[in-house]
Motif scaffolding. Sequence first.
Motif, short mmCIF file in Angstrom:
data_model
loop_
_atom_site.label_atom_id
_atom_site.label_comp_id
_atom_site.label_asym_id
_atom_site.label_seq_id
_atom_site.Cartn_x
_atom_site.Cartn_y
_atom_site.Cartn_z
N LEU A 53 0.83 -1.20 0.00
CA LEU A 53 0.00 0.00 0.00
C LEU A 53 0.87 1.25 0.00
O LEU A 53 2.04 1.21 0.40
CB LEU A 53 -0.92 0.00 1.22
N ASN A 54 0.29 2.36 -0.42
CA ASN A 54 1.04 3.61 -0.54
C ASN A 54 1.50 4.18 0.80
O ASN A 54 2.34 5.07 0.83
CB ASN A 54 0.24 4.66 -1.32
N ASP A 55 1.02 3.65 1.92
CA ASP A 55 1.48 4.14 3.23
C ASP A 55 2.57 3.25 3.83
O ASP A 55 2.97 3.42 4.97
CB ASP A 55 0.31 4.28 4.20
N GLY A 56 3.04 2.26 3.05
CA GLY A 56 4.09 1.36 3.54
C GLY A 56 3.56 0.09 4.18
O GLY A 56 4.32 -0.82 4.49
N ALA A 57 2.25 0.01 4.38
CA ALA A 57 1.64 -1.19 4.95
C ALA A 57 1.32 -2.19 3.84
O ALA A 57 1.59 -1.93 2.66
CB ALA A 57 0.36 -0.81 5.71
N PHE A 58 0.76 -3.32 4.22
CA PHE A 58 0.43 -4.37 3.26
C PHE A 58 -1.03 -4.78 3.45
O PHE A 58 -1.59 -4.66 4.53
CB PHE A 58 1.34 -5.59 3.45
N ALA A 59 -1.64 -5.27 2.39
CA ALA A 59 -3.00 -5.79 2.44
C ALA A 59 -2.99 -7.21 1.88
O ALA A 59 -2.19 -7.53 1.00
CB ALA A 59 -3.93 -4.91 1.60
N VAL A 60 -3.87 -8.05 2.41
CA VAL A 60 -3.94 -9.44 1.99
C VAL A 60 -5.36 -9.71 1.47
O VAL A 60 -6.34 -9.37 2.12
CB VAL A 60 -3.62 -10.39 3.16
N ILE A 61 -5.43 -10.32 0.30
CA ILE A 61 -6.70 -10.77 -0.25
C ILE A 61 -6.75 -12.28 -0.04
O ILE A 61 -5.83 -13.00 -0.47
CB ILE A 61 -6.83 -10.46 -1.75
N GLY A 62 -7.76 -12.74 0.64
CA GLY A 62 -7.88 -14.17 0.89
C GLY A 62 -9.30 -14.51 1.32
O GLY A 62 -10.16 -13.64 1.41
N VAL A 63 -9.51 -15.76 1.62
CA VAL A 63 -10.83 -16.23 2.06
C VAL A 63 -10.98 -15.92 3.55
O VAL A 63 -10.12 -16.24 4.36
CB VAL A 63 -10.97 -17.75 1.81
N ASP A 64 -12.08 -15.28 3.91
CA ASP A 64 -12.36 -14.92 5.30
C ASP A 64 -12.65 -16.19 6.11
O ASP A 64 -13.62 -16.90 5.86
CB ASP A 64 -13.56 -13.97 5.34
N ILE A 65 -11.79 -16.47 7.09
CA ILE A 65 -11.96 -17.65 7.94
C ILE A 65 -12.10 -17.26 9.41
O ILE A 65 -11.90 -18.08 10.30
CB ILE A 65 -10.81 -18.67 7.75
N THR A 66 -12.47 -16.01 9.65
CA THR A 66 -12.59 -15.51 11.02
C THR A 66 -13.58 -16.33 11.84
O THR A 66 -13.30 -16.69 12.98
CB THR A 66 -13.02 -14.02 11.01
N GLU A 67 -14.73 -16.61 11.26
CA GLU A 67 -15.75 -17.37 12.00
C GLU A 67 -15.26 -18.77 12.35
O GLU A 67 -15.53 -19.28 13.44
CB GLU A 67 -17.04 -17.44 11.18
N GLU A 68 -14.55 -19.42 11.42
CA GLU A 68 -14.07 -20.78 11.67
C GLU A 68 -13.02 -20.82 12.79
O GLU A 68 -13.01 -21.73 13.60
CB GLU A 68 -13.47 -21.40 10.40
N LEU A 69 -12.11 -19.82 12.82
CA LEU A 69 -11.05 -19.83 13.82
C LEU A 69 -11.44 -19.12 15.11
O LEU A 69 -10.84 -19.35 16.15
CB LEU A 69 -9.78 -19.18 13.26
N GLY A 70 -12.42 -18.23 15.04
CA GLY A 70 -12.83 -17.48 16.22
C GLY A 70 -11.92 -16.30 16.48
O GLY A 70 -10.89 -16.13 15.84
N PRO A 71 -12.28 -15.46 17.46
CA PRO A 71 -11.53 -14.24 17.71
C PRO A 71 -10.17 -14.46 18.39
O PRO A 71 -9.36 -13.56 18.44
CB PRO A 71 -12.46 -13.43 18.62
N ASN A 72 -9.93 -15.65 18.92
CA ASN A 72 -8.66 -15.96 19.59
C ASN A 72 -8.09 -17.26 19.03
O ASN A 72 -8.12 -18.30 19.69
CB ASN A 72 -8.87 -16.10 21.10
#
Length: 103
Positions: A53-72
């Motif tokens: 990204l133009n601010d020096g950070a990075f972005a990742v495009i992938g499949v959202d697995i948040t629900e499967e892994l949970g918040p922790n």
Amino acid sequence: MGVIGVCQKYGLGRVSGVCYPEVPMKAISRLGKAPTERGDTTSTTGSPDILALNDGAFAVIGVDITEELGPNPLEDARCASNERIVRITRATLISAKKDIPDE
């Protein structure tokens, strides 16, 4: 006045406690090979990718697995309500390795 107050006072954004000028976020390059070169895409699905990204950070495009892994997902790993956990292929990360800066 804390960092947040100082950033707001001067119309600046904030990332990791550091103020920066507000500019539109923009992807400027890809790390590694294009998904088509890796064979990680079809004409009907998305394509895992890692973007600089133009601010020096990075972005990742992938499949959202948040629900499967949970918040922790690990004892010392937490996913905040404004974050998502995404899955990328091994080929995506290995391809990007050569483009990841040391510092």
